[in-house]
Design a protein around this motif. Structure first.
Motif, short mmCIF file in Angstrom:
data_model
loop_
_atom_site.label_atom_id
_atom_site.label_comp_id
_atom_site.label_asym_id
_atom_site.label_seq_id
_atom_site.Cartn_x
_atom_site.Cartn_y
_atom_site.Cartn_z
N ASP A 1 0.79 -1.14 0.04
CA ASP A 1 0.12 0.01 -0.06
C ASP A 1 0.82 1.28 -0.05
O ASP A 1 0.41 2.22 0.82
CB ASP A 1 -0.83 0.03 1.15
N GLN B 1 0.77 4.10 -1.69
CA GLN B 1 -0.06 4.81 -2.34
C GLN B 1 -0.26 6.27 -2.10
O GLN B 1 0.12 6.56 -0.88
CB GLN B 1 -1.40 3.99 -2.24
N ASN B 2 -0.36 6.94 -3.16
CA ASN B 2 -0.29 8.48 -2.79
C ASN B 2 -1.27 9.03 -1.49
O ASN B 2 -1.14 9.91 -1.09
CB ASN B 2 -0.91 9.44 -4.25
N GLN C 1 -1.93 -3.27 -3.66
CA GLN C 1 -2.25 -2.07 -3.79
C GLN C 1 -3.60 -2.06 -3.24
O GLN C 1 -4.64 -2.95 -3.50
CB GLN C 1 -2.52 -1.76 -5.30
N PHE D 1 -8.60 5.84 -1.14
CA PHE D 1 -8.39 4.39 -1.82
C PHE D 1 -9.23 4.15 -2.68
O PHE D 1 -9.56 2.79 -2.99
CB PHE D 1 -7.98 3.50 -0.86
N TRP E 1 -5.43 6.69 -4.99
CA TRP E 1 -5.46 5.34 -4.86
C TRP E 1 -4.17 4.91 -5.64
O TRP E 1 -3.51 3.80 -5.43
CB TRP E 1 -6.70 4.73 -5.47
N GLU E 2 -3.79 5.83 -6.55
CA GLU E 2 -2.54 5.40 -7.56
C GLU E 2 -1.25 5.08 -6.65
O GLU E 2 -1.11 5.46 -5.31
CB GLU E 2 -2.04 6.60 -8.27
N LEU E 3 -0.34 4.18 -6.87
CA LEU E 3 0.87 3.67 -6.32
C LEU E 3 1.87 5.03 -6.40
O LEU E 3 1.62 5.85 -7.22
CB LEU E 3 1.54 2.62 -7.08
N HIS E 4 2.52 5.32 -5.26
CA HIS E 4 3.37 6.46 -5.33
C HIS E 4 4.55 6.23 -6.84
O HIS E 4 4.82 5.06 -6.97
CB HIS E 4 4.39 6.06 -4.09
#
Length: 181
Positions: free
Chosen positions: A9, A11-12, A49, A60, A67-70
Motif C-alpha cells: 500500500d 499509495q499516494n 495495492q 483509496f 489510490w495510485e501507487l506512489h
C-alpha cells in the motif's frame, strides 16, 4: 529459504491524501532501498495495492489520485501487483497461490500502515507457516484519534513492532536485512 519482498500500500493517499504517514521519518527511502536491493539480489517483489470498494469511500477509491501507487514504486520493477480490499494481503487475493507457485518460504514486510495492513499481513503469513521479516524503518504510520482514544504515530508503530517481535516476525532495520543477504 527463498524470500519475497511485499511492498504494501505505498499509495499516494499516504503522501498527498487524507492519511499522511508521519513516522518513522525516512520510511519511503527505506522502502525504495529494500526494493532496489531485492531487484539486485533477484528477490521477487510483490507490490500490494489497496482498493476501498465502498461506494462512498473517502480514501483509496479505485482510479483516484490517492489510490495510485506512489511514483517511486511505479518506476521500480515488480514481479506482480496484487489488488486487495481488506487489510490482509492474503484475503481475497491470489497472493498465497503466487507465493506457493514460486516456492517462497520467507516474506519481508515493507509499506503502510504498520498497525493495519502490514501487521495483518505479517500475522496471516505467520499463520500460514511463512517466516516473516518486518522492516521497522520501511513501514510507517500516523497518529490516530478515534472514539477509543489517541495514540501517537511513534507509540503506535513501536507497539506493533514489539508485538510482532514477540511471536510473528523478526523485526529488523532495512540495512540489517540488506547486510544479511
Amino acid at each position: 529459504m527463498k524470500q519475497a519482498l511485499l511492498v504494501i500500500d505505498v499509495q499516494n493517499e499516504y503522501f498527498t491524501g487524507k492519511l499522511p504517514v508521519t513516522f518513522p521519518e525516512g520510511s519511503l527511502a527505506n522502502i525504495k532501498k529494500a526494493m532496489d536491493h531485492a531487484q539486485g539480489a533477484s528477490i521477487p517483489v510483490v507490490v500490494i495495492q489497496h482498493t476501498n470498494t465502498a461506494p462512498d469511500a473517502l480514501t483509496f477509491q479505485k482510479g483516484t489520485p490517492g489510490w495510485e501507487l506512489h511514483d517511486e514504486i511505479k518506476r521500480r520493477p515488480a514481479d506482480i501487483v496484487i489488488e486487495k480490499n481488506l487489510p490482509g494481503s492474503f484475503t481475497g487475493t491470489g497472493l498465497g497461490e503466487w507465493l506457493e507457485k514460486n516456492a517462497i518460504t520467507t516474506l519481508v514486510i515493507a509499506g503502510y500502515m504498520t498497525q493495519m495492513c502490514c501487521d495483518t499481513t505479517a500475522r496471516q503469513a505467520f499463520h500460514r507457516g511463512y517466516s516473516v521479516n518486518f522492516l521497522s524503518d520501511a513501514t510507517g504510520t500516523l497518529s490516530i484519534t478515534n472514539a477509543a482514544g489517541s495514540v501517537s504515530a511513534a507509540d503506535l508503530h513501536n507497539a506493533v513492532l514489539v508485538t510482532q517481535q514477540m511471536r510473528f516476525s523478526r523485526v529488523m532495520k532495512t540495512d540489517e536485512w540488506v547486510r544479511g543477504m
